[in-house]
Design a protein around this motif. Structure first.
Motif, PDB file in Angstrom:
ATOM      1  N   ASP A 162      76.899 -91.545 -32.587  1.00  0.00           N
ATOM      2  CA  ASP A 162      78.014 -90.730 -33.077  1.00  0.00           C
ATOM      3  C   ASP A 162      78.623 -91.339 -34.331  1.00  0.00           C
ATOM      4  OD1 ASP A 162      77.670 -88.949 -31.053  1.00  0.00           O
ATOM      5  OD2 ASP A 162      79.489 -89.487 -29.940  1.00  0.00           O
ATOM      6  N   ALA A 163      78.795 -92.672 -34.301  1.00  0.00           N
ATOM      7  CA  ALA A 163      79.444 -93.364 -35.418  1.00  0.00           C
ATOM      8  C   ALA A 163      78.450 -93.842 -36.471  1.00  0.00           C
ATOM      9  CB  ALA A 163      80.236 -94.567 -34.890  1.00  0.00           C
ATOM     10  N   LYS A 164      77.158 -93.560 -36.290  1.00  0.00           N
ATOM     11  CA  LYS A 164      76.111 -94.000 -37.214  1.00  0.00           C
ATOM     12  C   LYS A 164      76.186 -95.510 -37.444  1.00  0.00           C
ATOM     13  CE  LYS A 164      75.717 -89.566 -39.640  1.00  0.00           C
ATOM     14  NZ  LYS A 164      75.744 -88.862 -40.949  1.00  0.00           N
ATOM     15  N   THR A 165      76.386 -96.219 -36.334  1.00  0.00           N
ATOM     16  CA  THR A 165      76.500 -97.676 -36.404  1.00  0.00           C
ATOM     17  C   THR A 165      75.520 -98.292 -35.428  1.00  0.00           C
ATOM     18  OG1 THR A 165      78.859 -97.457 -36.915  1.00  0.00           O
ATOM     19  CG2 THR A 165      78.082 -99.626 -36.248  1.00  0.00           C
ATOM     20  N   TRP A 166      74.514 -98.972 -35.990  1.00  0.00           N
ATOM     21  CA  TRP A 166      73.489 -99.620 -35.180  1.00  0.00           C
ATOM     22  C   TRP A 166      73.618-101.131 -35.374  1.00  0.00           C
ATOM     23  CZ3 TRP A 166      68.456 -96.426 -36.600  1.00  0.00           C
ATOM     24  CH2 TRP A 166      68.655 -95.083 -36.239  1.00  0.00           C
ATOM     25  N   ILE A 167      74.055-101.803 -34.332  1.00  0.00           N
ATOM     26  CA  ILE A 167      74.215-103.255 -34.367  1.00  0.00           C
ATOM     27  C   ILE A 167      73.142-103.857 -33.466  1.00  0.00           C
ATOM     28  CG2 ILE A 167      75.750-105.195 -33.928  1.00  0.00           C
ATOM     29  CD1 ILE A 167      76.655-103.426 -36.221  1.00  0.00           C
ATOM     30  N   SER A 168      72.024-104.221 -34.070  1.00  0.00           N
ATOM     31  CA  SER A 168      70.909-104.768 -33.317  1.00  0.00           C
ATOM     32  C   SER A 168      69.904-105.341 -34.304  1.00  0.00           C
ATOM     33  CB  SER A 168      70.247-103.679 -32.452  1.00  0.00           C
ATOM     34  OG  SER A 168      69.222-104.229 -31.658  1.00  0.00           O
ATOM     35  N   PRO A 172      71.227 -87.231 -32.296  1.00  0.00           N
ATOM     36  CA  PRO A 172      72.107 -87.719 -31.234  1.00  0.00           C
ATOM     37  C   PRO A 172      72.192 -86.703 -30.109  1.00  0.00           C
ATOM     38  CG  PRO A 172      73.391 -87.012 -33.129  1.00  0.00           C
ATOM     39  CD  PRO A 172      71.953 -86.978 -33.551  1.00  0.00           C
ATOM     40  N   GLY A 173      72.575 -87.183 -28.935  1.00  0.00           N
ATOM     41  CA  GLY A 173      72.670 -86.299 -27.782  1.00  0.00           C
ATOM     42  C   GLY A 173      73.837 -86.665 -26.899  1.00  0.00           C
ATOM     43  N   ARG A 219      68.016 -88.355 -25.832  1.00  0.00           N
ATOM     44  CA  ARG A 219      68.979 -88.336 -26.928  1.00  0.00           C
ATOM     45  C   ARG A 219      70.324 -88.887 -26.457  1.00  0.00           C
ATOM     46  NH1 ARG A 219      67.517 -82.770 -30.278  1.00  0.00           N
ATOM     47  NH2 ARG A 219      65.397 -83.451 -30.835  1.00  0.00           N
ATOM     48  N   PHE A 220      70.791 -89.861 -27.196  1.00  0.00           N
ATOM     49  CA  PHE A 220      71.966 -90.620 -26.803  1.00  0.00           C
ATOM     50  C   PHE A 220      73.106 -90.399 -27.792  1.00  0.00           C
ATOM     51  CE2 PHE A 220      68.082 -92.758 -25.575  1.00  0.00           C
ATOM     52  CZ  PHE A 220      68.287 -93.064 -24.248  1.00  0.00           C
ATOM     53  N   ASN A 221      74.322 -90.529 -27.293  1.00  0.00           N
ATOM     54  CA  ASN A 221      75.445 -90.679 -28.209  1.00  0.00           C
ATOM     55  C   ASN A 221      75.777 -92.152 -28.412  1.00  0.00           C
ATOM     56  OD1 ASN A 221      76.512 -91.126 -25.676  1.00  0.00           O
ATOM     57  ND2 ASN A 221      78.312 -89.831 -25.957  1.00  0.00           N
ATOM     58  N   ILE A 222      75.490 -92.951 -27.370  1.00  0.00           N
ATOM     59  CA  ILE A 222      75.674 -94.398 -27.493  1.00  0.00           C
ATOM     60  C   ILE A 222      74.749 -95.092 -26.502  1.00  0.00           C
ATOM     61  CG2 ILE A 222      77.538 -94.646 -25.777  1.00  0.00           C
ATOM     62  CD1 ILE A 222      78.850 -96.621 -27.843  1.00  0.00           C
ATOM     63  N   LEU A 271      83.016 -92.886 -21.641  1.00  0.00           N
ATOM     64  CA  LEU A 271      83.661 -91.736 -21.020  1.00  0.00           C
ATOM     65  C   LEU A 271      84.712 -91.118 -21.929  1.00  0.00           C
ATOM     66  CD1 LEU A 271      84.013 -93.119 -17.393  1.00  0.00           C
ATOM     67  CD2 LEU A 271      82.564 -91.221 -18.125  1.00  0.00           C
ATOM     68  N   GLN A 272      85.198 -91.884 -22.897  1.00  0.00           N
ATOM     69  CA  GLN A 272      86.177 -91.337 -23.840  1.00  0.00           C
ATOM     70  C   GLN A 272      85.504 -90.614 -25.004  1.00  0.00           C
ATOM     71  OE1 GLN A 272      89.852 -93.491 -24.421  1.00  0.00           O
ATOM     72  NE2 GLN A 272      89.707 -93.235 -26.634  1.00  0.00           N
ATOM     73  N   GLN A 273      84.208 -90.853 -25.213  1.00  0.00           N
ATOM     74  CA  GLN A 273      83.513 -90.149 -26.286  1.00  0.00           C
ATOM     75  C   GLN A 273      83.381 -88.666 -25.942  1.00  0.00           C
ATOM     76  OE1 GLN A 273      80.138 -93.247 -26.641  1.00  0.00           O
ATOM     77  NE2 GLN A 273      80.257 -92.348 -28.686  1.00  0.00           N
ATOM     78  N   GLN A 274      83.781 -87.823 -26.853  1.00  0.00           N
ATOM     79  CA  GLN A 274      83.770 -86.389 -26.602  1.00  0.00           C
ATOM     80  C   GLN A 274      82.359 -85.860 -26.370  1.00  0.00           C
ATOM     81  OE1 GLN A 274      86.580 -84.522 -26.301  1.00  0.00           O
ATOM     82  NE2 GLN A 274      87.754 -86.405 -26.556  1.00  0.00           N
ATOM     83  N   THR A 275      81.346 -86.568 -26.844  1.00  0.00           N
ATOM     84  CA  THR A 275      79.971 -86.088 -26.747  1.00  0.00           C
ATOM     85  C   THR A 275      79.260 -86.515 -25.469  1.00  0.00           C
ATOM     86  OG1 THR A 275      79.314 -88.022 -28.038  1.00  0.00           O
ATOM     87  CG2 THR A 275      79.619 -85.942 -29.245  1.00  0.00           C
TER      88      THR A 275
END
Length: 698
Positions: free
Chosen positions: A143-149, A158-159, A182-185, A205-209
């Motif tokens: 969702d945030a287009k942030t990949w930390i890995s 995304p899903g 498909r993941f949102n996070i 659980l707080q993510q709207q997606t």
């Protein structure tokens, strides 16, 4: 409705400024990979590479240390090894970094206590800074287009699946393989230096997606937070699919109660899953198939499965697998069957599952195009399944793809596509379907288990939530005082406690000599049961301390003299009560989650009988009836071979009362066995009980 306020983990999981410590220009290193992964994910916030050995890395100016940052960053990613991690962590704290991610496994050769991991936990607690890791793979927030890995997922949209894994390998395996998932996070929580599984669940659980929460858990380090997250998911009606590793591990302690001995390590999770509607799975395939189906089909109406297939053989296999798993097929109406019969090729029956495959010609798809909407429209259909050889390289009937998309878009009831072979080559087709909100699942068993879980969650949402209001039990105040001062209760005391808590107990007497015993026998009447009441004997049958079916005074005296000689003069005497079935209640103290209540098929061999259910107390009569209904022996309570139906309501009332007792004495750390509880058509009766302090069980 999910909360729109910024989450306390937002600086970590959706940062607007990031410092990458240990960034490198050397290809093949974690320092180089983490920069490429972050850029590939599309991150558009402020980015600060940090490494004193470079002026620039990949076209970006490089800072020598965190002290050179123009302002505190939301996230500091420590891409360095164990030898440097502690000093760099201290530097991040001094630079007021709001959160930290650590990849390293934090093991140092020759390290002394407290070990590096514990030192970092202490530092994080003192600084009150959220830390993801160590020994983790980071996260992908799509969702945030942030990949930390330092591992990069494949191209995918995304899903609605939020995935949280203790294991970094599982994180990579599930996120980085099949683009249909498909993941949102997706988060690898690792060693949980200062944030637990529960914290990441709460964020997801707080993510709207978020439409479904998939969790791979090795342990639960924050039980209170874990239960709070499950309660939040229940309130939001977001299903939680849980794969718990280490399910076969047994409790290490030597339990003095039978209930404690058989609880093992899975009892609490069993009770938690039932209470909160968590969908417990046993494999990675089942975890993701269930999450995939629920993300595509979050709401399943009442009814069974309607299945359309292009193969008689696969129809038979589908029926067998559904039978083994327990998937109910829709019972098609007469009108539906008549309409199906009119469209099917000769020789095919209008059944469910339905095989509609006729001659291979230009009109091959026509029966399917007519039959599928008929199946979906049937009043007893809750979800539809369309099975065909869905693969990327060749589809012998391309009209099937269009048909699945058409029916899915036109019908309110959910439909998914099945390729019965788990190794089906259909990644591209699965992505096409996913774009249309259709799940394409490979493998009949995984798909049908996912259907079972989806139906189970539907049923959970439909059942009334248990009334947990505690019944006032003022008489228990005296019992709490007594329990606080003793290590155990003898049988007579335990039965008295149960009676005061509202459970029916057998009439009984204590005696310490032959004269009092014979007087008690006249009061109670024959036939009788005689038991030793010697202190410290918890399981009387183990020492031949029970004599059943005494019908005369001479036999009573002989039995008493034997017990008195072997075990001591103190005995308990009670009428011999007949019953049709024996049950047992248990109160167990789980070290993480507190009190658990067990109901089981009872008797002397209870530890060897797998017919038992655990539940979180307290619960009402309606819930007690449902819990008893999960026992394998439930069908025997309706009467067999012409016998009368047993009084299930009385057993449920006793179980509910026992659950309230469990909560009333929870802080006193006691475990209990009530075994057996005799059930007949006239009611139930507790005839033996044991109560032991858990700390005395070690």
């Amino acid at each position: 409705m999910q909360d729109s306020k910024p989450h306390y983990l937002a600086p970590m999981l959706a940062p607007r400024s990031i410092a990458l410590i240990g960034v490198s220009a050397k290809v093949g290193t974690i320092g180089n990979a983490m920069l490429h992964v972050l850029r590939r994910g599309g991150y558009d916030g402020a980015l600060y590479p940090v490494n004193p050995n470079y002026k620039q890395v990949e076209g970006l100016d490089c800072l020598a240390s965190l002290a050179e940052l123009p302002a505190p960053v939301d996230l500091a990613v420590l891409g360095v090894g164990a030898q440097r991690i502690e000093a760099v962590f201290d530097e991040a704290v001094r630079a007021d970094a709001k959160t930290v991610v650590i990849f390293d496994n934090l093991y140092l050769a020759g390290d002394e206590d407290p070990k590096l991991l514990q030192r970092l936990k202490d530092k994080a607690a003192e600084a009150q800074i959220p830390v993801l890791g160590g020994n983790g793979m980071g996260y992908y927030n799509f969702d945030a287009k942030t990949w930390i890995s330092f591992e990069s997922p494949p191209d995918k949209n995304p899903g609605g699946i939020a995935l949280i894994c203790h294991s970094g390998s599982v994180f990579v395996m599930l996120t980085n393989h099949d683009p249909r998932l498909r993941f949102n996070i997706s988060i690898s929580s690792g060693q949980e230096i200062s944030c637990s599984l529960a914290d990441y669940m709460d964020y997801a659980l707080q993510q709207q997606t978020t439409r479904v929460l998939a969790v791979f858990a090795e342990t639960v380090r924050d039980p209170e937070g874990f239960l709070a997250a499950l309660e939040k998911a229940r309130a939001l009606k977001i299903p939680v699919v849980l794969l718990k590793a280490g399910r076969t591990e047994r409790s290490a302690r030597a339990a003095a109660t039978h209930s404690g001995a058989i609880a093992g390590s899975t009892a609490a999770f069993e009770a938690i899953c039932d209470h909160y509607g968590v969908l417990s799975v046993s494999s990675l395939d089942e975890l993701m198939s269930t999450a995939q189906l629920l993300a595509a089909c979050p709401v399943i109406p009442e009814g069974g499965l309607a299945a359309l297939t292009d193969s008689g053989g696969l129809k038979g296999l589908l029926m067998d697998t559904a039978h083994d798993i327990g998937v109910p097929f829709a019972d098609l109406s007469k009108d539906t069957r008549v309409s199906l019969a009119a469209c099917l090729p000769p020789g095919l029956e209008p059944d469910n599952p339905l095989d509609a495959a006729g001659p291979i010609n230009g009109r091959f798809a026509e029966p399917f195009e007519t039959a599928l909407p008929l199946l979906m429209d049937d009043p007893d259909t809750g979800i539809g399944l369309f099975e065909f050889d869905a693969r990327d390289d060749f589809i012998y009937s391309p009209a099937f793809v269009d048909l699945a998309e058409k029916i899915s878009s036109e019908h309110a009831k959910p439909l998914f596509v099945l390729n019965s072979f788990s190794g089906g080559n259909n990644r591209d087709l699965a992505q096409r379907f996913a774009d249309k909100g259709i799940a394409l699942i490979n493998g009949a068993e995984s798909a049908l288990r996912a259907v079972t879980h989806a139906m189970g969650y539907r049923d959970f949402l439909g059942r009334s939530q248990p009334n947990q209001n505690l019944n006032p039990l003022p008489c228990l105040d005296l019992w709490r005082d007594k329990l606080a001062s003793v290590g155990s209760l003898d049988e007579a005391e335990a039965l008295a406690l149960l009676r005061d808590a509202g459970l029916p107990v057998v009439d009984h007497r204590l005696a310490e000599n032959q004269t009092d015993l014979c007087r008690a026998a006249k009061d109670l009447g024959y036939p009788l049961v005689l038991k030793t009441a010697a202190a410290g004997i918890h399981h009387k049958s183990d020492v031949n301390g029970v004599v059943v079916g005494i019908r005369a005074e001479r036999a009573l005296v002989d039995a008493y003299q034997d017990l008195a000689h072997r075990l001591g003069p103190r005995v308990l005497i009670a009428p011999l009560v007949s019953s049709r079935l024996e049950f047992a209640f248990g109160l167990v103290r789980d070290p993480q989650f507190g009190s658990l209540v067990m109901v089981a098929t009872g008797g002397a061999l209870i530890e060897h009988n797998p017919d038992r259910v655990f539940a979180l107390p307290p619960f009402d009569l309606v819930t007690a009836v449902r819990i008893i209904g999960r026992l394998r022996s439930r069908s025997l309570m309706d009467g067999v071979r012409g016998g009368p139906a047993l009084d299930i309501a009385s057993l449920a009332q006793a179980l509910s009362a026992f659950s309230h007792l469990a909560v009333a004495i929870a802080e006193l750390d006691f475990e209990m066995d009530v075994n057996p509880i005799l059930l007949s058509e006239k009611g139930c009766l507790a005839v033996d009980a044991l109560a032991v302090r858990s700390s005395a069980v070690e």
